[in-house]
Write a protein that holds these residues in place. Structure first.
Motif, mmCIF file in Angstrom:
data_model
loop_
_atom_site.group_PDB
_atom_site.id
_atom_site.type_symbol
_atom_site.label_atom_id
_atom_site.label_comp_id
_atom_site.label_asym_id
_atom_site.label_seq_id
_atom_site.Cartn_x
_atom_site.Cartn_y
_atom_site.Cartn_z
ATOM 1 N N ALA A 12 1.030 -1.015 0.151
ATOM 2 C CA ALA A 12 0.113 0.092 -0.043
ATOM 3 C C ALA A 12 0.955 1.273 -0.077
ATOM 4 C CB ALA A 12 -0.867 0.007 1.224
ATOM 5 N N PRO A 13 0.281 2.242 -0.606
ATOM 6 C CA PRO A 13 1.357 3.590 -0.670
ATOM 7 C C PRO A 13 2.348 3.989 0.693
ATOM 8 C CG PRO A 13 -0.696 3.845 -1.871
ATOM 9 C CD PRO A 13 -0.881 2.621 -1.212
ATOM 10 N N PRO A 14 1.742 3.709 1.974
ATOM 11 C CA PRO A 14 2.727 4.183 2.976
ATOM 12 C C PRO A 14 3.905 3.231 3.087
ATOM 13 C CG PRO A 14 0.349 4.413 3.539
ATOM 14 C CD PRO A 14 0.437 3.440 2.312
ATOM 15 N N ALA A 15 3.811 1.741 2.166
ATOM 16 C CA ALA A 15 4.970 0.955 2.344
ATOM 17 C C ALA A 15 6.280 1.686 1.630
ATOM 18 C CB ALA A 15 4.673 -0.294 1.787
ATOM 19 N N ARG A 16 5.910 2.721 0.971
ATOM 20 C CA ARG A 16 6.953 3.347 0.062
ATOM 21 C C ARG A 16 7.570 4.312 1.009
ATOM 22 N NH1 ARG A 16 9.543 2.149 -2.849
ATOM 23 N NH2 ARG A 16 9.596 3.897 -4.555
ATOM 24 N N HIS A 17 7.196 4.639 2.304
ATOM 25 C CA HIS A 17 7.519 5.449 3.260
ATOM 26 C C HIS A 17 7.593 4.668 4.544
ATOM 27 C CE1 HIS A 17 6.960 8.750 0.399
ATOM 28 N NE2 HIS A 17 5.775 8.164 0.169
ATOM 29 N N VAL A 18 8.142 3.520 4.570
ATOM 30 C CA VAL A 18 8.108 2.635 5.708
ATOM 31 C C VAL A 18 9.229 2.984 6.571
ATOM 32 C CG1 VAL A 18 9.523 0.938 4.692
ATOM 33 C CG2 VAL A 18 7.651 0.446 6.509
ATOM 34 N N ASP A 19 10.324 3.682 6.181
ATOM 35 C CA ASP A 19 11.417 4.421 6.821
ATOM 36 C C ASP A 19 10.759 5.207 7.801
ATOM 37 O OD1 ASP A 19 10.868 5.907 4.552
ATOM 38 O OD2 ASP A 19 12.674 7.236 4.982
ATOM 39 N N ALA A 20 9.700 5.815 7.663
ATOM 40 C CA ALA A 20 9.261 6.842 8.816
ATOM 41 C C ALA A 20 8.606 5.982 10.034
ATOM 42 C CB ALA A 20 8.083 7.824 7.880
ATOM 43 N N GLY A 21 8.049 4.909 9.483
ATOM 44 C CA GLY A 21 7.597 3.959 10.685
ATOM 45 C C GLY A 21 8.677 3.446 11.393
ATOM 46 N N ILE A 22 9.597 2.939 10.771
ATOM 47 C CA ILE A 22 10.782 2.363 11.350
ATOM 48 C C ILE A 22 11.526 3.244 12.306
ATOM 49 C CG2 ILE A 22 13.025 1.466 10.811
ATOM 50 C CD1 ILE A 22 12.206 0.367 8.100
ATOM 51 N N ARG A 23 11.761 4.471 11.729
ATOM 52 C CA ARG A 23 12.631 5.394 12.608
ATOM 53 C C ARG A 23 11.711 6.031 13.634
ATOM 54 N NH1 ARG A 23 14.207 7.113 7.213
ATOM 55 N NH2 ARG A 23 16.372 7.137 7.299
ATOM 56 N N ALA A 24 10.510 6.108 13.486
ATOM 57 C CA ALA A 24 9.270 6.384 14.725
ATOM 58 C C ALA A 24 9.612 5.304 15.785
ATOM 59 C CB ALA A 24 8.136 6.805 14.280
ATOM 60 N N ALA A 25 9.470 3.979 15.350
ATOM 61 C CA ALA A 25 9.602 2.949 16.504
ATOM 62 C C ALA A 25 10.976 2.913 16.827
ATOM 63 C CB ALA A 25 9.279 1.757 15.648
ATOM 64 N N GLN A 26 12.082 3.078 16.181
ATOM 65 C CA GLN A 26 13.520 3.160 16.765
ATOM 66 C C GLN A 26 13.444 4.333 17.941
ATOM 67 O OE1 GLN A 26 15.808 3.455 13.083
ATOM 68 N NE2 GLN A 26 16.085 0.909 13.140
ATOM 69 N N ALA A 27 12.867 5.568 17.494
ATOM 70 C CA ALA A 27 12.874 6.555 18.529
ATOM 71 C C ALA A 27 12.359 6.235 19.941
ATOM 72 C CB ALA A 27 12.258 7.601 17.811
ATOM 73 N N ARG A 28 11.423 5.349 19.592
ATOM 74 C CA ARG A 28 10.940 4.794 20.966
ATOM 75 C C ARG A 28 11.347 3.481 21.630
ATOM 76 N NH1 ARG A 28 4.467 5.784 20.574
ATOM 77 N NH2 ARG A 28 4.480 7.591 19.332
ATOM 78 N N GLY A 29 12.638 2.945 21.246
ATOM 79 C CA GLY A 29 13.341 2.103 21.679
ATOM 80 C C GLY A 29 13.552 0.787 21.273
ATOM 81 N N TRP A 30 12.419 0.507 20.077
ATOM 82 C CA TRP A 30 12.339 -0.688 19.303
ATOM 83 C C TRP A 30 13.471 -1.005 18.443
ATOM 84 C CZ3 TRP A 30 8.705 -4.098 20.859
ATOM 85 C CH2 TRP A 30 7.521 -3.489 21.637
ATOM 86 N N ASP A 31 13.720 -2.345 18.468
ATOM 87 C CA ASP A 31 14.883 -2.911 17.450
ATOM 88 C C ASP A 31 13.779 -3.423 16.336
ATOM 89 O OD1 ASP A 31 16.781 -4.197 15.952
ATOM 90 O OD2 ASP A 31 16.721 -5.689 17.239
ATOM 91 N N VAL A 32 13.700 -2.751 15.206
ATOM 92 C CA VAL A 32 12.859 -3.130 14.228
ATOM 93 C C VAL A 32 13.207 -4.041 13.056
ATOM 94 C CG1 VAL A 32 11.264 -1.896 12.475
ATOM 95 C CG2 VAL A 32 11.795 -0.837 14.493
ATOM 96 N N CYS A 33 12.548 -5.145 12.810
ATOM 97 C CA CYS A 33 12.706 -5.939 11.651
ATOM 98 C C CYS A 33 11.855 -5.793 10.868
ATOM 99 C CB CYS A 33 12.754 -7.455 12.411
ATOM 100 S SG CYS A 33 14.117 -7.951 13.747
ATOM 101 N N LEU A 34 12.104 -5.705 9.388
ATOM 102 C CA LEU A 34 11.068 -5.300 8.555
ATOM 103 C C LEU A 34 10.808 -6.498 7.726
ATOM 104 C CD1 LEU A 34 9.438 -3.484 6.853
ATOM 105 C CD2 LEU A 34 11.482 -2.763 5.457
ATOM 106 N N VAL A 35 9.678 -6.887 7.372
ATOM 107 C CA VAL A 35 9.080 -7.981 6.696
ATOM 108 C C VAL A 35 8.101 -7.474 5.684
ATOM 109 C CG1 VAL A 35 7.909 -10.218 6.627
ATOM 110 C CG2 VAL A 35 9.459 -9.751 8.399
#
Length: 185
Positions: A12-35
């Motif tokens: 879906a179109p937000p997947a093209r900007h998934v880096d925003a979600g990754i960075r936001a999760a990382q800023a909250r202390g999460w180690d993010v794995c993308l599938v």
């Protein structure tokens, strides 16, 4: 102690900007794995040269999109939480019906039996939201313990479907999904 979040993104179109979600999760202390679903992976490899490598560098983990062979070791740490975002109509309905024909769906279906939080943040348009399979899928997933963040009486802050061809990917509410997760240490 770092906690691991599996971010499972559909095409879906937000997947093209998934880096925003990754960075936001990382800023909250999460180690993010993308599938990625196979279609989302195709978008990342065909539409933007080097995007998968950039996402791997951002997360520090391989970007997975297909099942490994049984003889191969797991390349990702075990998840402490799972976020399906963006979740398409296809992902939600297949997930609710127990389909596991892709790695993304396999992880989502298995997550229903794990003692971890599972959140889904849809991205669908208003026409798709009228499909008769959607309410059934949302109800099934919620009964199974998934917090489906689709705007309704149960989730007033959830995603509100937009008119077809008028979605605003930069307004995709990553923060709403991350707020639904437990706080990472």
């Amino acid at each position: 102690m770092t906690r691991t979040l599996y971010l499972i993104s559909s095409a879906a179109p937000p997947a093209r900007h998934v880096d925003a979600g990754i960075r936001a999760a990382q800023a909250r202390g999460w180690d993010v794995c993308l599938v990625l679903t196979p279609s989302a992976h195709r978008w990342a490899t065909e539409d933007a040269e080097g995007e998968v490598e950039a996402l791997r560098a951002l997360t520090g983990h391989p970007v997975c999109h297909q099942y490994k062979l049984p003889s191969q070791a797991d390349v990702l740490p075990a998840p402490d939480a799972i976020l399906s975002a963006p979740a398409t109509l296809d992902t939600l309905t297949k997930w609710a019906d127990g389909h596991a024909d892709t790695l993304a769906l396999g992880l989502l279906t298995e997550a229903l039996g794990l003692p971890i939080p599972v959140i889904a943040l849809p991205y669908i348009n208003a026409a798709q939201a009228q499909h008769p399979a959607l309410p059934r899928a949302v109800a099934t997933l919620r009964r199974a313990g998934v917090r489906v963040l689709l705007h309704d009486a149960q989730e007033p802050e959830g995603f509100t479907p937009h008119p077809p061809k008028h979605g605003n990917v930069t307004a995709y509410p990553w923060a709403v999904a991350l707020d639904a997760l437990p706080i990472a240490p």
